[in-house]
Design an enzyme around this catalytic site. Structure first.
Site, mmCIF file in Angstrom:
data_model
loop_
_atom_site.group_PDB
_atom_site.id
_atom_site.type_symbol
_atom_site.label_atom_id
_atom_site.label_comp_id
_atom_site.label_asym_id
_atom_site.label_seq_id
_atom_site.Cartn_x
_atom_site.Cartn_y
_atom_site.Cartn_z
ATOM 1 N N GLN A 8 2.236 -2.440 1.059
ATOM 2 C CA GLN A 8 3.245 -3.197 1.562
ATOM 3 C C GLN A 8 4.190 -4.722 0.477
ATOM 4 O OE1 GLN A 8 2.921 -4.200 5.810
ATOM 5 N NE2 GLN A 8 0.886 -4.030 4.878
ATOM 6 N N ASN A 9 2.640 -4.762 -0.325
ATOM 7 C CA ASN A 9 2.722 -5.771 -1.394
ATOM 8 C C ASN A 9 3.775 -5.573 -2.653
ATOM 9 O OD1 ASN A 9 1.348 -7.350 0.076
ATOM 10 N ND2 ASN A 9 -0.730 -6.400 -1.474
ATOM 11 N N VAL A 10 4.780 -6.483 -2.377
ATOM 12 C CA VAL A 10 6.237 -6.496 -3.938
ATOM 13 C C VAL A 10 5.200 -7.041 -5.060
ATOM 14 C CG1 VAL A 10 8.187 -6.572 -1.491
ATOM 15 C CG2 VAL A 10 6.795 -9.082 -2.657
ATOM 16 N N ASP A 11 4.103 -7.490 -5.430
ATOM 17 C CA ASP A 11 3.876 -7.996 -6.916
ATOM 18 C C ASP A 11 3.865 -7.346 -7.890
ATOM 19 O OD1 ASP A 11 0.951 -8.820 -4.925
ATOM 20 O OD2 ASP A 11 1.540 -6.842 -5.703
ATOM 21 N N HIS A 22 8.379 -2.220 0.464
ATOM 22 C CA HIS A 22 8.389 -2.990 0.471
ATOM 23 C C HIS A 22 9.870 -3.699 -0.353
ATOM 24 C CE1 HIS A 22 6.403 -4.793 4.564
ATOM 25 N NE2 HIS A 22 7.229 -3.802 4.586
ATOM 26 N N CYS A 50 21.570 -5.640 -7.350
ATOM 27 C CA CYS A 50 23.092 -6.490 -7.121
ATOM 28 C C CYS A 50 23.328 -6.221 -5.343
ATOM 29 C CB CYS A 50 23.982 -4.807 -7.383
ATOM 30 S SG CYS A 50 26.084 -5.488 -6.879
ATOM 31 N N CYS A 100 29.877 -4.769 -11.078
ATOM 32 C CA CYS A 100 30.878 -5.717 -9.952
ATOM 33 C C CYS A 100 30.827 -6.354 -9.600
ATOM 34 C CB CYS A 100 30.309 -4.257 -8.705
ATOM 35 S SG CYS A 100 29.380 -5.598 -7.519
ATOM 36 N N THR A 133 -4.127 -6.638 5.671
ATOM 37 C CA THR A 133 -2.789 -6.752 6.227
ATOM 38 C C THR A 133 -2.761 -6.962 7.769
ATOM 39 O OG1 THR A 133 -1.045 -5.777 6.792
ATOM 40 C CG2 THR A 133 -2.998 -4.463 6.441
ATOM 41 N N SER A 134 -2.012 -8.313 7.804
ATOM 42 C CA SER A 134 -2.683 -8.814 10.141
ATOM 43 C C SER A 134 -1.727 -7.270 10.486
ATOM 44 C CB SER A 134 -1.396 -9.998 9.644
ATOM 45 O OG SER A 134 -0.139 -9.329 9.383
HETATM 46 C C1 BV8 Z 1 13.183 -2.605 9.688
HETATM 47 C C2 BV8 Z 1 9.208 -8.085 2.088
HETATM 48 C C3 BV8 Z 1 14.852 -0.983 10.633
HETATM 49 C C4 BV8 Z 1 9.957 -9.126 1.521
HETATM 50 C C5 BV8 Z 1 8.370 -8.610 3.697
HETATM 51 C C6 BV8 Z 1 9.532 -2.225 15.181
HETATM 52 C C7 BV8 Z 1 9.793 -1.368 14.404
HETATM 53 C C8 BV8 Z 1 10.683 -1.921 13.381
HETATM 54 C C9 BV8 Z 1 11.342 -2.839 13.179
HETATM 55 C C10 BV8 Z 1 10.862 -3.722 13.704
HETATM 56 C C11 BV8 Z 1 9.260 -3.214 14.699
HETATM 57 N N1 BV8 Z 1 9.389 -4.913 15.817
HETATM 58 C C12 BV8 Z 1 9.682 -5.788 14.635
HETATM 59 C C13 BV8 Z 1 10.910 -5.337 13.710
HETATM 60 C C14 BV8 Z 1 11.818 -5.905 12.552
HETATM 61 C C15 BV8 Z 1 10.900 -6.540 11.517
HETATM 62 C C16 BV8 Z 1 9.212 -7.109 12.184
HETATM 63 O O1 BV8 Z 1 8.495 -5.968 11.959
HETATM 64 N N2 BV8 Z 1 8.909 -8.419 12.496
HETATM 65 C C17 BV8 Z 1 7.664 -8.383 13.230
HETATM 66 C C18 BV8 Z 1 7.847 -9.848 12.377
HETATM 67 C C19 BV8 Z 1 7.596 -8.310 14.674
HETATM 68 N N3 BV8 Z 1 10.959 -5.464 11.174
HETATM 69 C C20 BV8 Z 1 11.302 -5.291 10.183
HETATM 70 O O2 BV8 Z 1 12.733 -5.889 9.897
HETATM 71 C C21 BV8 Z 1 11.179 -4.389 8.551
HETATM 72 N N4 BV8 Z 1 12.869 -3.170 8.612
HETATM 73 O O3 BV8 Z 1 11.977 -2.741 10.270
HETATM 74 O O4 BV8 Z 1 14.944 -2.152 9.719
HETATM 75 C C22 BV8 Z 1 14.789 -2.269 12.044
HETATM 76 C C23 BV8 Z 1 15.081 -3.527 11.661
HETATM 77 C C24 BV8 Z 1 15.068 -4.626 12.612
HETATM 78 C C25 BV8 Z 1 14.755 -3.913 14.283
HETATM 79 C C26 BV8 Z 1 14.498 -2.498 14.080
HETATM 80 C C27 BV8 Z 1 14.197 -1.614 12.398
HETATM 81 C C28 BV8 Z 1 11.082 -4.811 7.307
HETATM 82 C C29 BV8 Z 1 9.866 -5.154 7.252
HETATM 83 C C30 BV8 Z 1 9.358 -5.750 5.480
HETATM 84 C C31 BV8 Z 1 10.149 -7.179 5.990
HETATM 85 N N5 BV8 Z 1 9.576 -7.584 4.558
HETATM 86 N N6 BV8 Z 1 8.651 -8.636 2.796
HETATM 87 C C32 BV8 Z 1 8.983 -11.217 0.609
HETATM 88 O O5 BV8 Z 1 7.804 -10.435 0.376
HETATM 89 O O6 BV8 Z 1 9.500 -11.927 0.820
HETATM 90 S S1 BV8 Z 1 7.375 -8.581 4.798
HETATM 91 C C33 BV8 Z 1 5.892 -9.410 4.250
HETATM 92 O O7 BV8 Z 1 4.810 -9.159 5.701
HETATM 93 C C34 BV8 Z 1 5.750 -8.181 3.038
HETATM 94 O O8 BV8 Z 1 6.339 -7.530 2.646
HETATM 95 C C35 BV8 Z 1 4.087 -8.626 3.617
HETATM 96 O O9 BV8 Z 1 3.509 -7.031 2.566
HETATM 97 C C36 BV8 Z 1 4.316 -7.651 4.694
HETATM 98 C C37 BV8 Z 1 2.977 -7.254 5.644
HETATM 99 O O10 BV8 Z 1 1.974 -8.921 6.090
HETATM 100 P P1 BV8 Z 1 0.895 -8.801 5.246
HETATM 101 O O11 BV8 Z 1 1.144 -7.800 4.060
HETATM 102 O O12 BV8 Z 1 0.223 -8.078 6.249
HETATM 103 O O13 BV8 Z 1 0.993 -10.145 5.244
HETATM 104 P P2 BV8 Z 1 -0.255 -11.270 6.422
HETATM 105 O O14 BV8 Z 1 0.018 -13.059 5.513
HETATM 106 O O15 BV8 Z 1 0.644 -10.817 7.671
HETATM 107 O O16 BV8 Z 1 -1.605 -11.003 5.988
HETATM 108 C C38 BV8 Z 1 -2.731 -11.045 5.298
HETATM 109 C C39 BV8 Z 1 -3.292 -10.468 6.048
HETATM 110 O O17 BV8 Z 1 -5.195 -10.525 4.800
HETATM 111 C C40 BV8 Z 1 -4.500 -11.062 7.110
HETATM 112 O O18 BV8 Z 1 -4.613 -10.675 8.003
HETATM 113 C C41 BV8 Z 1 -5.634 -11.628 6.557
HETATM 114 O O19 BV8 Z 1 -6.980 -12.181 7.011
HETATM 115 C C42 BV8 Z 1 -6.341 -11.097 5.345
HETATM 116 N N7 BV8 Z 1 -6.562 -11.348 3.384
HETATM 117 C C43 BV8 Z 1 -6.766 -12.674 3.381
HETATM 118 N N8 BV8 Z 1 -7.218 -12.260 2.167
HETATM 119 C C44 BV8 Z 1 -7.955 -11.198 2.500
HETATM 120 C C45 BV8 Z 1 -7.622 -11.360 3.509
HETATM 121 N N9 BV8 Z 1 -7.528 -9.277 3.660
HETATM 122 C C46 BV8 Z 1 -8.585 -9.613 2.721
HETATM 123 N N10 BV8 Z 1 -9.444 -9.687 1.327
HETATM 124 C C47 BV8 Z 1 -8.871 -11.229 1.363
HETATM 125 N N11 BV8 Z 1 -8.811 -11.393 0.180
HETATM 126 ZN ZN ZN Z 2 27.220 -4.285 -8.297
#
Ligand code: BV8
Ligand code: ZN
Length: 250
Positions: free
Chosen positions: A103-106, A121, A129, A152, A190-191
């Protein structure tokens, strides 16, 4: 079960299995100094995701969103893969079928040497664009100034999937197929809160995979997994690889 017992149990399973799939999240990059999203000191604690990681956010304030991404790109460019990324590269050499979905973008998995990474992602270090979707890697992106498409004249944006945007079809379909057909599914750093990526471990488990979670904190997936390793991935993954090698390279 102690953490060491869990590591040993994971290695027992990896030795016996043929097909391993890993899904990583922002936690895997935390030990490279890249903030996660939902941890207490994470990105969403400081910034509002709807304002910054969404189409509406970009349309209402493209300068702010663009400079926020350039701020993150600078952090990524000044970071490097950590032992967790490097251990995942070694999973490719266990002569098993190993697939890495992120899921990472880095881009740190690729910089560490992982091949065929499935980027659900998109990538923060690639731009496109907003209007015609043409990739603009080759364009000199002037950091804090908005740039225009050379085809464009539309606005250039990061090539990441924002909330409300569909995931790239090829990647999400491949990821769902891998989750359906794997023997072991590892949810790492991932959370498990963002969909449809968060469905993948469920799909894997429903199709008979052993589900493993590596995360120092409990997630909404934790009650559902077969084995939990409550260590940072930068520690757990090298421990798994070392133990695997100890047991198999006699
Ligand atoms: C979509 C990119 C169609 C940009 C990101 C059901 C089905 C489909 C969609 C949805 C649904 N319910 C809700 C939705 C809408 C939404 C969604 O899921 N919302 C959530 C918040 C409820 N999904 C979408 O909009 C997706 N599109 O499905 O389109 C659609 C649209 C609307 C409605 C229906 C269908 C698009 C989702 C992608 C969004 N883009 N990022 C950017 O980076 O700027 S999201 C962002 O979250 C990142 O990409 C990231 O990768 C992703 C997930 O987060 P995590 O990677 O898990 O990171 P987080 O901080 O949450 O957790 C870190 C974890 O690491 C923690 O658990 C922590 O304990 C742990 N940790 C900490 N340190 C360590 C560690 N683990 C190991 N070692 C360590 N050292
Ligand atoms: Zn363009």
């Amino acid at each position: 079960m102690t953490t060491n017992d869990s590591i040993n149990k994971v290695v027992d399973i990896l030795i016996e299995t043929k097909n391993i799939t890993a899904l990583t999240g922002a936690g895997v990059s935390a030990e490279s100094g890249i903030a996660t999203f939902r941890d207490p000191e994470g990105l969403w604690a400081k910034f509002n995701p709807q304002e910054l990681a969404s189409i509406d956010g970009f349309m209402s304030n493209p300068e702010m969103v663009w400079s926020w991404y350039q701020y993150r790109v600078n952090i990524v460019n000044n970071s490097r893969p950590n032992p967790g990324h490097l251990a995942l590269v070694e999973f490719q050499n266990l002569n098993k079928v190993f697939n890495l979905i992120t899921q990472n973008v880095d881009g740190l998995h690729q910089r560490a040497g992982s091949d065929n990474v499935v980027e659900l992602h998109g990538s923060i270090i690639r731009n496109k664009c907003f209007n015609c979707n043409e990739i603009h890697q080759e364009t000199i992106i002037i950091e804090n100034k908005l740039n225009n498409c050379k085809y464009c004249n539309g606005l250039i944006r990061p090539d990441v999937v924002w909330f409300g945007e569909m995931l790239p079809e090829k990647e999400i379909e491949l990821a769902q197929e891998l989750a359906t057909n794997t023997d072991v599914f590892m949810s790492i750093g991932t959370s498990a809160e963002v969909y449809p990526a968060a469905d993948l471990p469920i799909i894997a488990k429903r199709n008979g995979a052993v589900l493993i979670e590596i995360n120092p904190y409990i997630t909404q997936l934790s009650n559902y997994v077969d084995i939990r390793i409550d260590l940072p991935s930068g520690e757990a993954l090298p421990m798994i690889i070392d133990e695997y090698k100890k047991r198999t390279l006699k």
